[in-house]
Each structure stands twice: as structure tokens, then as C-alpha cells.
Design a protein around this motif. Structure first.
Motif, PDB file in Angstrom:
ATOM      1  N   ILE A  13       0.846  -1.183   0.000  1.00 41.14           N
ATOM      2  CA  ILE A  13       0.000   0.000   0.000  1.00 41.14           C
ATOM      3  C   ILE A  13       0.886   1.239   0.000  1.00 41.14           C
ATOM      4  N   ALA A  14       0.726   2.089  -1.006  1.00 40.36           N
ATOM      5  CA  ALA A  14       1.497   3.322  -1.115  1.00 40.36           C
ATOM      6  C   ALA A  14       0.573   4.505  -0.896  1.00 40.36           C
ATOM      7  N   ASP A  15       0.764   5.218   0.211  1.00 40.96           N
ATOM      8  CA  ASP A  15       0.006   6.438   0.478  1.00 40.96           C
ATOM      9  C   ASP A  15       0.747   7.613  -0.147  1.00 40.96           C
ATOM     10  N   LEU A  16       0.118   8.270  -1.101  1.00 40.33           N
ATOM     11  CA  LEU A  16       0.776   9.266  -1.927  1.00 40.33           C
ATOM     12  C   LEU A  16       0.579  10.692  -1.451  1.00 40.33           C
ATOM     13  N   GLY A  17      -0.430  10.940  -0.619  1.00 44.61           N
ATOM     14  CA  GLY A  17      -0.861  12.317  -0.386  1.00 44.61           C
ATOM     15  C   GLY A  17      -1.890  12.688  -1.446  1.00 44.61           C
ATOM     16  N   ALA A  18      -2.564  13.798  -1.257  1.00 41.34           N
ATOM     17  CA  ALA A  18      -3.635  14.195  -2.165  1.00 41.34           C
ATOM     18  C   ALA A  18      -3.082  14.578  -3.532  1.00 41.34           C
ATOM     19  N   ILE A  19      -3.590  13.920  -4.582  1.00 44.50           N
ATOM     20  CA  ILE A  19      -3.176  14.180  -5.959  1.00 44.50           C
ATOM     21  C   ILE A  19      -4.425  14.291  -6.827  1.00 44.50           C
ATOM     22  N   ALA A  20      -4.416  15.238  -7.742  1.00 39.07           N
ATOM     23  CA  ALA A  20      -5.463  15.356  -8.758  1.00 39.07           C
ATOM     24  C   ALA A  20      -4.775  15.323 -10.116  1.00 39.07           C
ATOM     25  N   SER A  21      -5.045  14.301 -10.901  1.00 36.73           N
ATOM     26  CA  SER A  21      -4.351  14.125 -12.176  1.00 36.73           C
ATOM     27  C   SER A  21      -5.184  13.230 -13.082  1.00 36.73           C
ATOM     28  N   SER A  22      -4.921  13.329 -14.372  1.00 34.94           N
ATOM     29  CA  SER A  22      -5.628  12.477 -15.329  1.00 34.94           C
ATOM     30  C   SER A  22      -4.881  11.170 -15.593  1.00 34.94           C
ATOM     31  N   LYS A  23      -3.593  11.152 -15.212  1.00 33.25           N
ATOM     32  CA  LYS A  23      -2.780   9.960 -15.488  1.00 33.25           C
ATOM     33  C   LYS A  23      -1.763   9.736 -14.377  1.00 33.25           C
ATOM     34  N   ILE A  24      -1.431   8.468 -14.188  1.00 33.11           N
ATOM     35  CA  ILE A  24      -0.384   8.096 -13.240  1.00 33.11           C
ATOM     36  C   ILE A  24       0.417   6.959 -13.873  1.00 33.11           C
ATOM     37  N   ARG A  25       1.703   6.886 -13.530  1.00 34.65           N
ATOM     38  CA  ARG A  25       2.500   5.795 -14.084  1.00 34.65           C
ATOM     39  C   ARG A  25       3.483   5.257 -13.054  1.00 34.65           C
ATOM     40  N   VAL A  26       3.862   3.997 -13.254  1.00 30.02           N
ATOM     41  CA  VAL A  26       4.818   3.303 -12.390  1.00 30.02           C
ATOM     42  C   VAL A  26       6.009   2.911 -13.253  1.00 30.02           C
ATOM     43  N   ILE A  27       7.211   3.253 -12.794  1.00 29.78           N
ATOM     44  CA  ILE A  27       8.432   2.922 -13.519  1.00 29.78           C
ATOM     45  C   ILE A  27       9.227   1.908 -12.701  1.00 29.78           C
ATOM     46  N   ILE A  28       9.501   0.746 -13.292  1.00 32.74           N
ATOM     47  CA  ILE A  28      10.272  -0.305 -12.625  1.00 32.74           C
ATOM     48  C   ILE A  28      11.753  -0.059 -12.911  1.00 32.74           C
ATOM     49  N   ASN A  29      12.528   0.225 -11.879  1.00 28.85           N
ATOM     50  CA  ASN A  29      13.949   0.552 -12.048  1.00 28.85           C
ATOM     51  C   ASN A  29      14.887  -0.617 -11.781  1.00 28.85           C
ATOM     52  N   GLU A  30      14.506  -1.505 -10.847  1.00 26.55           N
ATOM     53  CA  GLU A  30      15.398  -2.598 -10.468  1.00 26.55           C
ATOM     54  C   GLU A  30      14.608  -3.872 -10.229  1.00 26.55           C
ATOM     55  N   LEU A  31      15.270  -5.014 -10.458  1.00 26.26           N
ATOM     56  CA  LEU A  31      14.671  -6.320 -10.250  1.00 26.26           C
ATOM     57  C   LEU A  31      15.538  -7.157  -9.313  1.00 26.26           C
ATOM     58  N   VAL A  32      14.903  -8.097  -8.610  1.00 26.37           N
ATOM     59  CA  VAL A  32      15.624  -8.997  -7.714  1.00 26.37           C
ATOM     60  C   VAL A  32      16.523  -9.936  -8.500  1.00 26.37           C
ATOM     61  N   SER A  33      16.028 -10.404  -9.653  1.00 24.36           N
ATOM     62  CA  SER A  33      16.789 -11.341 -10.482  1.00 24.36           C
ATOM     63  C   SER A  33      16.468 -11.048 -11.943  1.00 24.36           C
ATOM     64  N   THR A  34      16.681 -12.013 -12.811  1.00 30.93           N
ATOM     65  CA  THR A  34      16.387 -11.817 -14.232  1.00 30.93           C
ATOM     66  C   THR A  34      14.911 -12.009 -14.561  1.00 30.93           C
ATOM     67  N   ALA A  35      14.119 -12.539 -13.617  1.00 35.66           N
ATOM     68  CA  ALA A  35      12.693 -12.753 -13.863  1.00 35.66           C
ATOM     69  C   ALA A  35      11.993 -11.417 -14.076  1.00 35.66           C
TER      70      ALA A  35
END
Length: 336
Positions: A300-322
Motif C-alpha cells: 500500500i502506497a500512500d501518496l498524499g492528495a493528488i489530482a491528475s488524469s494519469k499516473i504511471r509506475v516505472i520499474i527501475n530494479e529487479l531482484v533477479s532476471t525474472a
């Protein structure tokens, strides 16, 4: 408060007719505890932190000292335990009775798999496992949790011994299973004095509408038929997945219009992500509003109050090659 627990801090601006009653919340150390724009504190790690409430013009400040403790109990104690193999009176309940002079014992050894399952019959979270084995007979085993459709391994090991202890990411589930895959020989059967699961029982939660269900989702990379739309379909049996050894995956959720929200819930398939960030679109640019390392079964990620038409998640690192994979990303505007 405990790790992963929440507490609400309230601040009041006086006089009641003040022209600007906005309060800005900050934490002196976000690695110990975070605070939302509404004053909700979440424990992250053991320690002491100061939560500060400040008026928008900076003229007035109030503080609250919060201590975060690692408060865990053995939630497996006297729970329902079942097995596909036991010998005489050495029943599975003996592995969760809190006594180290009673035990569960299988009736077959060697390369004959056996399992011991604890059913909590309610949702729990845990972060630590302790198993006390009689003698040192196990040579290959898995620890697995129930994800709603099947058992998923979260630890694979060889020998165990009389004092096996591991810390895990926070895992939310209703069942946990020890699967013994082999022992030292056919005559040496698995035998467990105690199977302890350290965590807490979760209270039933009533959530508002998941805003992602009416949104569209896209991804810059996809593996096979595991498309981005599977993350916002409300079905945990479907998922988005990235190709093997691929970081910098970008997952975008488009609401179609400016929408108010303050919380994301990630349901990750297995535990593959070790670094990510969340951004929202302010009409011109993408703005980073959240960063973290691991996710797990439910984060659960509590972001604070946001008003937007779009949101995105960027994956920067992985535990392994999976490749990274999510069964759901949920978006809420939670009213405290």
C-alpha cells in the motif's frame, strides 16, 4: 506503533476562521515512518521519528514524537494445521501447540514429498518464520503462501535444523505451507517440533471504489499475452508481465479526466521488483511522488492528495532476471 501499522495524528489551526487552514506534514526520517498529507503515519522500521505539522505560511509548527516498534506475535499458535502424512500420534496440530516436547512427524521420507499446512481462516500478514526441527533430516524444502488461487514459494532451502529462522518481506495471506521435498534417506522422516509464523491478524477493511477499474492501462513492454489491461480488470488471476531481464518498464494508468486519489495498492506476482517510482501527470510534466524498493504480495502506497488524469509506475530494479509482473494496481481516494 508497529511496523506496517498506521496511526492518525490530528492538528487544528486556530482561530477557526483563519483564511488559510492548510497544514503541511513532514517526517524527520521517512525510513522509520512516513506521514500522508492528512496526517496518517505508517511505521516503516524500528526507531524514533518526529512528525511535524506546519501551517502553509510557515508561521506555526507543532510536533509529535512517534516510536516504531517491531511488534510481532506467533499467529500460528493453535491454528488449524493439516498434512498429507503423519505418523501415529504425531499429528500436525502438535507443530502449532507452542510446546517443544511435542511434534508432527511424517510417515515417509527420502524423496517422497510431504507437506504441513497452516490455515488461518482469516487474512494475516507476516514477516518472520521460525521452525524447530527434530534432528537434521530435511535436505530440501519450500515455504509457500496461498495467493488466492494456489501456493506460491517465497523461500527455498536445503537443511533446516533445530533453530531455523528467516525474515521475509511483508506477506499477506490466509494459509502458509511447509513442503518437504526430500530427507537424508527413506527411513529418516521429517519431524517438526514447532512451526511459528510471526506477524499479525489484519482487520477487515472497507475500501472506496477502485478508480483503476474504469481507467485504461498501457505498458511500454509486455511478455506474451500478459497485457497491461490485466492490471486494472479487478481479477487477480490475470496479470501484466515484462520480458525476462528487462528494467525500465513503464506502466501507465489513464483515467480519461482529472481524478482525485491518494493511495495505490500493488498486487505483485511473486517478489521480483526491487526498485520503482510512481509519477503523476501535472498537465505538462511527469512528477515523481513516490519511490520504494520491494513490493510483495500486497503493498500500500500512500501518496498524499493528488489530482491528475494519469499516473504511471516505472520499474527501475529487479531482484533477479525474472520479469516484473503485477496482477493488479488499484487506485483509491481514501477518506480518513
Amino acid at each position: 506503533i508497529g511496523i506496517d501499522d498506521t496511526a492518525q495524528i490530528n492538528a487544528t489551526v486556530i482561530p477557526a476562521n483563519a483564511s488559510n487552514k492548510t497544514i503541511l506534514w513532514t517526517s524527520s526520517n521517512q525510513s522509520i515512518a512516513t506521514v500522508s498529507s492528512s496526517g496518517q503515519v505508517v511505521g516503516v522500521a524500528e526507531g524514533v521519528v518526529t512528525i511535524m505539522a506546519r501551517t502553509a505560511d510557515g508561521s506555526y509548527i507543532a510536533t509529535c514524537v512517534v516510536t516504531v516498534e517491531d511488534v510481532l506475535t506467533n499467529i500460528a499458535l493453535n491454528r488449524m494445521a493439516t498434512t498429507d502424512s503423519f505418523s501415529a500420534a504425531a499429528t500436525p496440530s502438535k507443530a502449532v501447540d507452542g510446546l517443544t516436547n511435542t511434534r508432527w512427524t511424517a510417515d515417509k521420507g527420502g524423496n517422497n514429498p510431504v507437506s504441513l499446512t497452516i490455515n488461518f481462516n482469516e487474512q494475516v500478514s507476516f514477516r518472520k518464520i521460525k521452525i524447530v526441527e527434530q534432528l537434521d533430516r530435511i535436505t530440501n524444502f519450500e515455504l509457500q503462501y496461498w495467493d488466492g488461487t494456489g501456493f506460491v514459494p517465497f523461500h527455498i532451502g536445503t537443511t533446516m535444523g533445530s533453530d531455523f529462522v528467516i525474515d521475509t518481506p511483508t506477506i499477506i495471506t490466509t494459509q502458509i505451507r511447509l513442503s518437504v521435498l526430500s530427507t537424508i534417506n527413506d527411513n529418516a522422516v521429517a519431524s517438526i517440533f514447532e512451526f511459528e509464523v510471526h506477524g499479525k491478524v489484519l482487520s477487515p477493511e472497507v475500501l472506496p471504489t477502485n478508480l483503476a477499474l474504469s481507467a485504461s492501462a498501457t505498458a511500454n513492454i509486455t511478455s506474451g499475452g500478459n497485457v497491461a489491461g490485466n492490471m486494472v480488470d479487478g481479477n487477480v488471476d490475470t496479470r501484466w508481465m515484462a520480458p525476462t531481464s528487462t528494467t525500465n518498464a513503464i506502466l501507465e494508468i489513464d483515467f480519461g479526466a482529472v481524478t482525485s486519489f491518494n493511495q495505490l495498492r500493488f498486487r505483485e506476482y511473486l517478489h521480483r521488483v526491487s526498485g520503482f517510482e510512481v509519477q503523476y501527470f501535472d498537465g505538462t510534466n511527469w512528477v515523481t511522488c513516490y519511490t520504494r524498493d520491494t513490493i510483495g504480495t500486497l503493498y500500500i502506497a500512500d501518496l498524499g492528495a493528488i489530482a491528475s488524469s494519469k499516473i504511471r509506475v516505472i520499474i527501475n530494479e529487479l531482484v533477479s532476471t525474472a520479469g516484473a509482473s503485477f496482477s493488479e494496481i488499484e487506485v483509491y481516494n481514501v477518506i480518513n
